[in-house]
Design a protein around this motif. Structure first.
Motif, PDB file in Angstrom:
ATOM      1  N   THR A 113      -4.183   3.468   0.133  1.00 43.97           N
ATOM      2  CA  THR A 113      -3.337   2.490   0.798  1.00 43.97           C
ATOM      3  C   THR A 113      -3.963   2.073   2.123  1.00 43.97           C
ATOM      4  O   THR A 113      -4.273   2.906   2.971  1.00 43.97           O
ATOM      5  CB  THR A 113      -1.936   3.082   1.047  1.00 43.97           C
ATOM      6  OG1 THR A 113      -1.389   3.504  -0.198  1.00 43.97           O
ATOM      7  CG2 THR A 113      -1.020   2.039   1.661  1.00 43.97           C
ATOM      8  N   LYS A 114      -4.120   0.764   2.307  1.00 44.22           N
ATOM      9  CA  LYS A 114      -4.801   0.236   3.490  1.00 44.22           C
ATOM     10  C   LYS A 114      -3.792  -0.274   4.514  1.00 44.22           C
ATOM     11  O   LYS A 114      -2.911  -1.068   4.186  1.00 44.22           O
ATOM     12  CB  LYS A 114      -5.760  -0.890   3.087  1.00 44.22           C
ATOM     13  CG  LYS A 114      -6.905  -0.428   2.209  1.00 44.22           C
ATOM     14  CD  LYS A 114      -7.928  -1.525   1.973  1.00 44.22           C
ATOM     15  CE  LYS A 114      -7.386  -2.607   1.074  1.00 44.22           C
ATOM     16  NZ  LYS A 114      -8.444  -3.611   0.732  1.00 44.22           N
ATOM     17  N   PHE A 158      -4.077   7.458   4.591  1.00 43.87           N
ATOM     18  CA  PHE A 158      -4.157   6.017   4.624  1.00 43.87           C
ATOM     19  C   PHE A 158      -5.567   5.604   5.049  1.00 43.87           C
ATOM     20  O   PHE A 158      -6.280   6.366   5.717  1.00 43.87           O
ATOM     21  CB  PHE A 158      -3.159   5.427   5.624  1.00 43.87           C
ATOM     22  CG  PHE A 158      -1.717   5.587   5.227  1.00 43.87           C
ATOM     23  CD1 PHE A 158      -1.208   4.924   4.128  1.00 43.87           C
ATOM     24  CD2 PHE A 158      -0.864   6.388   5.977  1.00 43.87           C
ATOM     25  CE1 PHE A 158       0.129   5.061   3.770  1.00 43.87           C
ATOM     26  CE2 PHE A 158       0.465   6.533   5.624  1.00 43.87           C
ATOM     27  CZ  PHE A 158       0.966   5.868   4.514  1.00 43.87           C
ATOM     28  N   ASP A 194      -2.094  -3.217   2.601  1.00 39.91           N
ATOM     29  CA  ASP A 194      -0.756  -2.949   2.078  1.00 39.91           C
ATOM     30  C   ASP A 194       0.310  -3.117   3.155  1.00 39.91           C
ATOM     31  O   ASP A 194       1.491  -3.271   2.834  1.00 39.91           O
ATOM     32  CB  ASP A 194      -0.704  -1.530   1.510  1.00 39.91           C
ATOM     33  CG  ASP A 194      -1.639  -1.359   0.335  1.00 39.91           C
ATOM     34  OD1 ASP A 194      -1.249  -1.737  -0.776  1.00 39.91           O
ATOM     35  OD2 ASP A 194      -2.767  -0.871   0.532  1.00 39.91           O
ATOM     36  N   THR A 250       3.144  -9.642   2.751  1.00 34.44           N
ATOM     37  CA  THR A 250       2.586  -8.400   3.279  1.00 34.44           C
ATOM     38  C   THR A 250       3.542  -7.787   4.298  1.00 34.44           C
ATOM     39  O   THR A 250       3.935  -8.455   5.257  1.00 34.44           O
ATOM     40  CB  THR A 250       1.228  -8.655   3.965  1.00 34.44           C
ATOM     41  OG1 THR A 250       0.333  -9.268   3.039  1.00 34.44           O
ATOM     42  CG2 THR A 250       0.625  -7.342   4.461  1.00 34.44           C
ATOM     43  N   LYS A 309       5.774   4.736   5.988  1.00 27.72           N
ATOM     44  CA  LYS A 309       5.935   5.102   4.579  1.00 27.72           C
ATOM     45  C   LYS A 309       7.220   4.527   4.008  1.00 27.72           C
ATOM     46  O   LYS A 309       7.261   4.091   2.846  1.00 27.72           O
ATOM     47  CB  LYS A 309       5.942   6.622   4.432  1.00 27.72           C
ATOM     48  CG  LYS A 309       4.590   7.291   4.659  1.00 27.72           C
ATOM     49  CD  LYS A 309       4.725   8.797   4.489  1.00 27.72           C
ATOM     50  CE  LYS A 309       3.399   9.501   4.714  1.00 27.72           C
ATOM     51  NZ  LYS A 309       3.524  10.975   4.571  1.00 27.72           N
ATOM     52  N   LEU A 363       6.661   0.900   3.201  1.00 29.98           N
ATOM     53  CA  LEU A 363       5.818   0.787   2.017  1.00 29.98           C
ATOM     54  C   LEU A 363       6.588   1.120   0.750  1.00 29.98           C
ATOM     55  O   LEU A 363       6.452   0.458  -0.277  1.00 29.98           O
ATOM     56  CB  LEU A 363       4.606   1.711   2.148  1.00 29.98           C
ATOM     57  CG  LEU A 363       3.520   1.261   3.123  1.00 29.98           C
ATOM     58  CD1 LEU A 363       2.499   2.357   3.340  1.00 29.98           C
ATOM     59  CD2 LEU A 363       2.836  -0.004   2.614  1.00 29.98           C
ATOM     60  N   THR A 386       4.851  -0.349  -2.788  1.00 26.24           N
ATOM     61  CA  THR A 386       3.417  -0.137  -2.758  1.00 26.24           C
ATOM     62  C   THR A 386       3.105   1.295  -3.152  1.00 26.24           C
ATOM     63  O   THR A 386       3.991   2.063  -3.516  1.00 26.24           O
ATOM     64  CB  THR A 386       2.843  -0.464  -1.366  1.00 26.24           C
ATOM     65  OG1 THR A 386       3.626   0.199  -0.387  1.00 26.24           O
ATOM     66  CG2 THR A 386       2.863  -1.950  -1.108  1.00 26.24           C
ATOM     67  N   LYS A 387       1.831   1.661  -3.029  1.00 23.32           N
ATOM     68  CA  LYS A 387       1.330   2.864  -3.674  1.00 23.32           C
ATOM     69  C   LYS A 387       1.603   4.120  -2.858  1.00 23.32           C
ATOM     70  O   LYS A 387       0.760   4.580  -2.117  1.00 23.32           O
ATOM     71  CB  LYS A 387      -0.170   2.708  -3.891  1.00 23.32           C
ATOM     72  CG  LYS A 387      -0.555   1.447  -4.615  1.00 23.32           C
ATOM     73  CD  LYS A 387      -2.038   1.165  -4.539  1.00 23.32           C
ATOM     74  CE  LYS A 387      -2.416   0.668  -3.181  1.00 23.32           C
ATOM     75  NZ  LYS A 387      -3.811   0.207  -3.092  1.00 23.32           N
ATOM     76  N   LEU A 388       2.803   4.721  -3.036  1.00 33.97           N
ATOM     77  CA  LEU A 388       3.139   5.915  -2.272  1.00 33.97           C
ATOM     78  C   LEU A 388       3.440   7.124  -3.151  1.00 33.97           C
ATOM     79  O   LEU A 388       3.916   8.127  -2.650  1.00 33.97           O
ATOM     80  CB  LEU A 388       4.341   5.640  -1.377  1.00 33.97           C
ATOM     81  CG  LEU A 388       4.040   4.935  -0.066  1.00 33.97           C
ATOM     82  CD1 LEU A 388       5.266   4.946   0.809  1.00 33.97           C
ATOM     83  CD2 LEU A 388       2.891   5.569   0.659  1.00 33.97           C
TER      84      LEU A 388
END
Length: 249
Positions: free
Chosen positions: A2-3, A26, A47, A77, A117, A120, A125-127
């Motif tokens: 995750t960026k 991250f 992200d 975003t 977090k 996100l 997103t990718k958590l």
């Protein structure tokens, strides 16, 4: 990985954030000015953007608006303001522009990571891996228990799985938080929620925005969705808001 794009001109603060981001798995993307932010978002597709308001070359409010004007999906975003500007009017202006959270300096780095977090997670997103490592630091969202998370009312379709809202067959550009607020209200048609209720259910914790944040998001929703006879977001003066649906819709 995750960026997270960090846009801040204070090297000491940036270094602290960078260390905490890396410790939380991250990938930080560091920018010390707003000059190349839009280009970097298009190239890196972060992200989430952690954005200071008082940058040396551009106002963070203006930069936030420019991000929201990008083509979809980059316009959605998630953005968190991290700033020394803690006045209520500044917070309200930020939420009016579509930021997902507002954190005032000085800040607790652990709280910053937890709230990051949370944003996100709310924006899907990718958590998954982060949650498995440290579930105590992830705020749980209770928005909608329907497994499909898709609502249909006449010409309105709200798909929380894809964070997409369609009105009359056309996609309406909403921020993640606006979509979550709309989904929550529309999940309970006719039920009245106070502003405090909505803060608790949709935002999950007190981030300092206050009840005026709810008013700002409802105002933005009405402006973007337009006026429709089959459904609308109703204001109950002195109480709160409800999603009203015509009996034949």
């Amino acid at each position: 990985m995750t960026k997270i794009m960090v846009v801040d001109d204070e090297p000491n603060i940036v270094e602290v954030i960078r260390l905490y981001l890396q410790h939380s798995d991250f990938t930080p993307i560091i920018l010390y000015s707003g000059k190349n932010v839009l280009r970097s978002i298009e190239e890196e597709q972060p992200d989430l953007v952690l954005l200071d308001i008082m940058l040396p070359d551009v106002n963070g409010f203006e930069l936030c608006q420019s991000i929201r004007n990008l083509k979809s999906p980059l316009a959605q975003t998630p953005i968190i303001f991290l700033t020394a500007k803690g006045e209520a009017l500044d917070k309200l202006r930020g939420f009016n522009l579509g930021v997902d959270d507002y954190i005032v300096k000085p800040f607790d780095p652990n709280e910053l990571i937890a709230r990051l977090k949370a944003v996100l997670r709310r924006t899907q997103t990718k958590l998954e891996s982060l949650e498995a490592q440290d579930p105590a630091n992830v705020y749980k969202s209770d928005i909608g228990n329907n497994a499909r998370k898709v609502l249909q009312f006449s010409n309105l379709n709200v798909d929380l799985n894809q964070y997409k809202v369609m009105v009359q067959g056309r996609k309406t550009e909403l921020t993640p938080k606006e979509i979550e607020l709309l989904y929550f209200l529309a999940s309970h048609p006719g039920r009245v929620y106070t502003r405090e209720d909505l803060l608790a259910h949709v935002w999950n914790f007190d981030f300092g925005g206050g009840t005026r944040t709810v008013d700002a998001h409802v105002k933005n929703l009405r402006k973007k969705l337009g006026v429709h006879s089959d459904w609308n977001i109703q204001t109950l003066w002195g109480i709160g808001y409800a999603f009203e649906v015509a009996s034949d819709a």
